[in-house]
Write an enzyme that holds these catalytic residues in place. Sequence first.
Site: not given
Length: 566
Positions: A190, A488
């Site tokens: 992340h 995605c």
Amino acid sequence: MTDLIQGANLRGVGIGRGMAVGPILRMPDPLPEPADDTSTIGGDAEKVRAAGALAATAADIRLRGQRAGGAAKDVLDAQAFMAEDPTLKDDVDARIDSGKTAERAVFEAFAAFRDLLTSMGGYMGERATDLNDVSQRVVAHLQGVSAPGVPDPDHSFILVARDLAPADTALLDLEKVLALVTSDGGPTSHTAILAREKSIVAVVGASNALTLTDGQIVIVDASTGIVTVAPNDDEQAAATDTIAARAAAAVAPVGPGALADGTKVPLLANLGSVDGALPAVEKGAEGVGLFRTEFLFLDADRAPTVAEQQEKYTRLLEAFSGKKVVVRALDAGADKPLSFLNDEPEENPALGLRGLRALRANEPILRDQLTALANAQAATDADLWVMAPMVSTVEETRYFTALARELGIKTAGVMIEVPAAALLADRILADTDFASIGTNDLTQYTLAADRLLGSVASFQDPWHPAVLRLVGEVGRAGQKLDKPVGICGEAAADPLLAVVLVGLGATTLSMSPAALADVRSELARFTLQQAQEFAEIALSANSAVEARLAVLAAAQTLTTPSTESE
Ligand code: PEP
Ligand code: MG
């Protein structure tokens, strides 16, 4: 692979295609635990030292907050209050009275408070890490050393760190931080996702990054993943030219995504907040291909209500009036736990009750989310599609699609992130409206390599032919059944890989908005037939590195009708 190349240069995994040149500054190592020595200067003097350091730390944090503004200011103000907390101060004094030094007393008092908050769990538990940060800053002040955390000099620099906490990444001063180089973390950690979202030039997983020393000049090239150490004048001049050319391309007019032969490839945005919508539209996003709803509720200690969610989804859909918006149901678990969905500790959370499995175990929460989405759909004229995360079976596909339809969602689909789902894509797509391939998790599960672990970052490469073969399975199933197949995962943000993915049958590509310009210009260089040839070349390689190099070589030898220099 994360290694040293060309003498002192480093190689990691580049995020995006940006480039930066500048002096490096290393993130300070965490301070060691202060020794438990008896004070030699006496209690009163220690208390004065402690009080001074607490006040100075609070003032420093508050000033940083004022400079940062926005959400960062709120976070930092809350940290300043911690340094000024009277109960903590009393505890520090009591420990000094028992003979401790100010450093040790601060360390112990903050640790005790942190343990208390951790045991409370939920929102309070999450603040425990902030206390560690404040404690380190106060001890650093007492010891006269630099505070840990992102350095804040008065010049721009390239930040080198083991890894960054999301809070650190979110607070980076982008006027000063030219680029980020980390020794840990893979391309889909992340940290990397946030770096991409904020358009920070980054190379992650460069295992020797911590051998760099403050002040060394480096060139960070995210398109190759190479960090050139102590470049010569020619290398620096070439890098400066490239940076200027990229800046010009970034402000060029934007149009829809298409191949050189006119085949349309809608380019969509990956978003994690409603505020990201307008900047994405400005960068030419033709809609949203992945809205990560779990990012809205990472701090929540209870499930959000229908009304709370509806308000956010409505705002999102309003920003994309008349356009397609793919929203993902809460994807909780592993690196993104939500306290109201993942309450049992697990040995292997990436293989645990996550994604749709966690939602199914808490069906009222899933029902509320789908209801809120259906209400937002009815209140706006965006084309809402809703998909389930981490689907692994045909039965799960049927469950989600039926529930979404029951609750009024017009278009329901699933994410393909697990090899089992990719292999049975023809049956899965027969039972739902669309598929969207999450290449981050698909790569993690195909190569059995934790996407957060720097030591296996080299395995986390979506160019791997095994991953591409699975993507091809889904693409073929989509074509056969005439169902849309989007991508995605972060793979869609790699311009050349994006062309390969279209060659494998992807009908849309969704990425961090910062990547849209580069992907758009790369697609325009090749026809569908060429994209399919590239896909064949990549599929016949033996490794990710081979696949990338072979397609790069094929692309360089081609002259296409609308080839334009960037
Ligand atoms: C993926 O796994 O590729 C994906 C898009 O989902 P996330 O990165 O949020 O897990
Ligand atoms: Mg995923």
